[in-house]
Design a protein around this motif. Structure first.
Motif, PDB file in Angstrom:
ATOM      1  N   ILE D  92      37.616  36.901  46.960  1.00 54.32           N
ATOM      2  CA  ILE D  92      36.213  37.335  45.833  1.00 54.32           C
ATOM      3  C   ILE D  92      36.775  39.185  45.514  1.00 54.32           C
ATOM      4  N   ALA D  93      36.783  39.727  46.973  1.00 54.76           N
ATOM      5  CA  ALA D  93      36.569  41.349  46.233  1.00 54.76           C
ATOM      6  C   ALA D  93      37.728  41.217  45.328  1.00 54.76           C
ATOM      7  N   ALA D 114      35.036  27.513  50.789  1.00 58.24           N
ATOM      8  CA  ALA D 114      35.927  27.395  49.994  1.00 58.24           C
ATOM      9  C   ALA D 114      34.771  27.240  48.525  1.00 58.24           C
ATOM     10  N   ARG D 115      33.075  26.489  48.579  1.00 61.73           N
ATOM     11  CA  ARG D 115      32.813  26.564  47.481  1.00 61.73           C
ATOM     12  C   ARG D 115      32.293  27.933  46.669  1.00 61.73           C
ATOM     13  N   ASP D 119      33.350  28.978  43.068  1.00 61.68           N
ATOM     14  CA  ASP D 119      32.167  30.176  41.774  1.00 61.68           C
ATOM     15  C   ASP D 119      32.180  31.641  41.935  1.00 61.68           C
ATOM     16  N   ALA D 120      33.292  32.052  42.894  1.00 57.53           N
ATOM     17  CA  ALA D 120      33.673  33.198  42.009  1.00 57.53           C
ATOM     18  C   ALA D 120      35.171  33.460  40.915  1.00 57.53           C
ATOM     19  N   ALA D 121      36.190  32.542  41.375  1.00 56.97           N
ATOM     20  CA  ALA D 121      36.922  32.104  40.334  1.00 56.97           C
ATOM     21  C   ALA D 121      36.292  32.006  38.963  1.00 56.97           C
ATOM     22  N   ALA D 122      35.607  30.678  39.463  1.00 53.81           N
ATOM     23  CA  ALA D 122      34.376  30.498  37.815  1.00 53.81           C
ATOM     24  C   ALA D 122      33.752  31.570  37.402  1.00 53.81           C
TER      25      ALA D 122
END
Lengths: 294, 294, 294, 294
Positions: D92-93, D114-115, D119-122
């Motif tokens: 995420i960082a 994992a969720r 979400d961070a990728a999205a």
């Protein structure tokens, strides 16, 4: 940590040049080796090709002058991956320049040349080896250990085979089918490995060839027009004209070993459906079976 | 429904006598056959044994007089499962009495005897066959069909082997190791099947034996004191004394076929870990591989 | 030698009737059995068929009246190979007539019927068994011995599967796809064997089904017009019309055993390329893997 | 020739750090890639170890400060090979710093984490992938092609398993057995691969888990005293004391796919004699079977 190193010169930039580059590049990464190889110079005939090859694989220098390379003082080991008929000249020159030599198999194109290489090595102080790489396959190394420790008991029979299927009638007339360049076909290319593996595992030596045959099954092949294509010649541009294949597609022999064991050796480039080798030894206590991509 | 029948006389009540009894008993149950075999008479040397055998397997009569049996007018076919050195006398007598003859392999104990049998068959009006039973193995029959239909293309190479492991140094000196009775060891017992299967599948014939060897690896074996034990001699009562084995434990040869294909044949009774055979043919279009209890 | 015998009555003359006839015919020939079976009477619905069957396989008598046969005083054992939904009535009648009963698997068409059979057997003095014939496969028997002797240590996991491929969309609507007759599809026909084999080898029992599914993948099949064809329905005459298949083509479940081991069981009639079963057990010391026609 | 490049930062220098270094080093040598990776910086906790690692594998720089590394402007892609419970924070960082992210599997230690990663990728513009490396195994890639081209017809059933045998009772309590660090055992470590491969080949997705179990078979393991030993913990120094293993050794489930196909997935670290995975799909026209080191 001060590490002992050895500068390597590679002769040849084709299939085996690539394989060896990969090996030199990785060996000190995966294993703790007493001497680290340095990828010093690669040498081949085509200037553009060898420059691109050096860049891609990380050789520090490249050259098209093999005589100068093998004589270069910085070089410690010369790795010969040129066509079979070039092995004797390249290897002997390197030995005479005082270099260690690692030569691809088959050792030479003719028995006479192989003996000259043996004599040159005996005269020199250099260390030499032939690239029988299956010796370093973990299963083969283990087989040798089991055998040397007596865990298999007396060896009755050795069955060696190396079967490939890439040399059907549609395969073009590559250098591998030219006796002047390749020296032999399935015998030197494939069977050499199997014979070496049998010797390596058992420590035994062939004492008598009871019967043998070498067959050129596909006698005419279409002539190559240009390079390209895969190792097997698939996809290469070809002429409509054909020329004679002058090497064996299949080689078979029955032999007796010094220990009294009997053996069969089979090599074929026409074995539909096969890619690789299998060997087998029969004994009082045990047996070994090795199949790679069986 | 009136069914055509044939009265069968079986000579021999050991391992093969049992196998053949099973076959005669079942063939008309599983298959619709044009002629139904009738289990008429079984003949062997020991009165008590042959009586029990007849009772167990359903033979209508039994006898210890093989000469009378092969001459009996009611008998249509004589099935010879006696030791190899008895095959010639038994088969020729049956042929001369006008009977059809089915003889176990190997055909005879010596080449000379085999030729006498061939000549006797040629002189007679009888039908004969040798019990190469792998011909009726569905996979082998299919292989033959594929080959005959040209689906495999040109045959380059035949590899036949039949490997067993029951004849190690601890196996006692059974009749199978006595050249006078058995004629040969691995060659007649095992390799005969493989040679026949190769001929049957390909329709090809051996034209030249390039090199061959037959090895008696275990030269002395403990003498049997009495019967008992398994086919392999395991569990039989044995003496402390040893006697010479006079047959081959391993037989190997490289051959050329009439078609030009080359072949290797290997048979061994000393192949630790193996029970059965594998064969293989290399071709332009395809390959066949047959492994039974591989 | 006076031999103890048992008169057998066989109900059913189809695939399993044939297999069992072969077994009754041969068992006392290959093995020394304490009681020799006598092939007394075979019973089936079609007079002509059952007469021909009796003649071919050597049954002394035949009948179309199963009630009379199971009540016949001479009969000692009734062998039930009729369709699955007939097993309860046939077996219970035989038990009530005081006969020993050997019933084909699956035991019954419904769980309720199976319980009635279990209770009838418990009430009687007869001996019973279900034809889980894999128990007599030498490899399975050996696996059980190894397991019982503790040579495998603690069993962690059981993986059982029985995969066949004959029931694709082209296979016609035979009785095997009719829930009223067959009771179930892959579950009773295939998985029953695997569950039994797992129990037999390990001595363990399923204590909890964690999750399971039974799938009717091919929901409609062409209707059979007449008999004929193979066991698999191949070659049978069929109508253009279709009817519903009411049994499972695939059955899968995850279970826990009384010992704490976990297990997966898979059975399928739609497993392209597979004919037979494989099983496997994971343990501290060892593992067993059994593949029949893998 | 001007080549497009991408600076890579590797987080982690253990088993996977080594594997990924090998991959980054070789990919542009064996394949012509549109973007060449540059081995820019490796980052791990131990200064001496990471320095030696960088030197051995050819990373240009090394660091022990992961926060600084993922924020470094020169870096294009962050490769996360740290323990499973660190994946979320590291990934995420990196995403928030605008880097592309390649993260080892299992994606995270908990479903919730994992969720958060998803979400961070999205939210970011970065590209991401998880190291499901079997997708690049040639046989798997071919299987996918065959499947996508419809050559297998309708998929009835998927059988996936990944069996290993290194986690017997003697294996010490490595971080892989600590739920806080590893998140799960066989499920995330092995089954994750099999589930991904099934999805990748078929394009199908799990729609319902019919039944599942995760078993901690070996509940106590000896505590590690120091590092050393192999990946499997063999040869490591251990205490006499034991501690609880908190992850699953075996995970099993039966599922339904969106297409209606049914599936079984099995993963085990206690499968004596197994090293690797096998999968299988049943269809109207064909089937695929993939065994790697079966």
């Amino acid at each position: 940590m001060p590490v002992k190193t050895c500068n390597v010169a590679l002769l040849g930039n084709k299939f085996m040049g690539r394989s060896h580059s990969n090996a030199w590049m990785k060996v000190a990464k995966f294993f703790d080796v007493p001497i680290e190889p340095v990828m010093h110079t690669v040498c081949a005939r085509n200037e553009d090709e060898v420059a691109a090859f050096a860049n891609r694989w990380g050789w520090q220098a490249h050259s098209t002058n093999w005589r100068r390379v093998v004589a270069e003082p910085d070089i410690g080991l010369v790795d010969v991956t040129t066509p079979n008929n070039m092995h004797p000249e390249h290897s002997i020159a390197a030995l005479e320049a005082g270099k260690d030599v690692a030569c691809e198999k088959p050792l030479a194109d003719t028995l006479d040349h192989a003996r000259q290489m043996r004599d040159a090595a005996a005269r020199s102080l250099s260390r030499t080896f032939v690239w029988y790489n299956y010796r370093r396959c973990p299963a083969v190394a283990l087989a040798r250990q089991l055998c040397q420790q007596g865990k298999l008991g007396r060896i009755y029979q050795i069955r060696g085979c190396y079967l490939q299927d890439w040399a059907g009638p549609d395969t073009p007339l590559m250098w591998r089918f030219d006796k002047k360049v390749a020296g032999s076909g399935s015998l030197g290319d494939l069977c050499a490995h199997t014979i070496d593996t049998a010797r390596f595992i058992t420590g035994d030596e062939v004492s008598e060839v009871i019967g043998a045959t070498m067959e050129t099954v596909v006698k005419e092949r279409v002539i190559l027009e240009a390079g390209g294509g895969e190792i097997s010649g698939r996809g290469a541009a070809t002429s409509q004209k054909t020329g004679p294949s002058t090497v064996d597609d299949i080689s078979l022999f029955v032999a007796r070993m010094e220990s009294g064991a009997v053996s069969t050796f089979e090599a074929s480039r026409l074995s539909t459906g096969y890619r690789m080798s299998t060997g087998w030894k029969s004994t009082v206590k045990g047996a070994i079976r090795f199949i790679l991509n069986g």
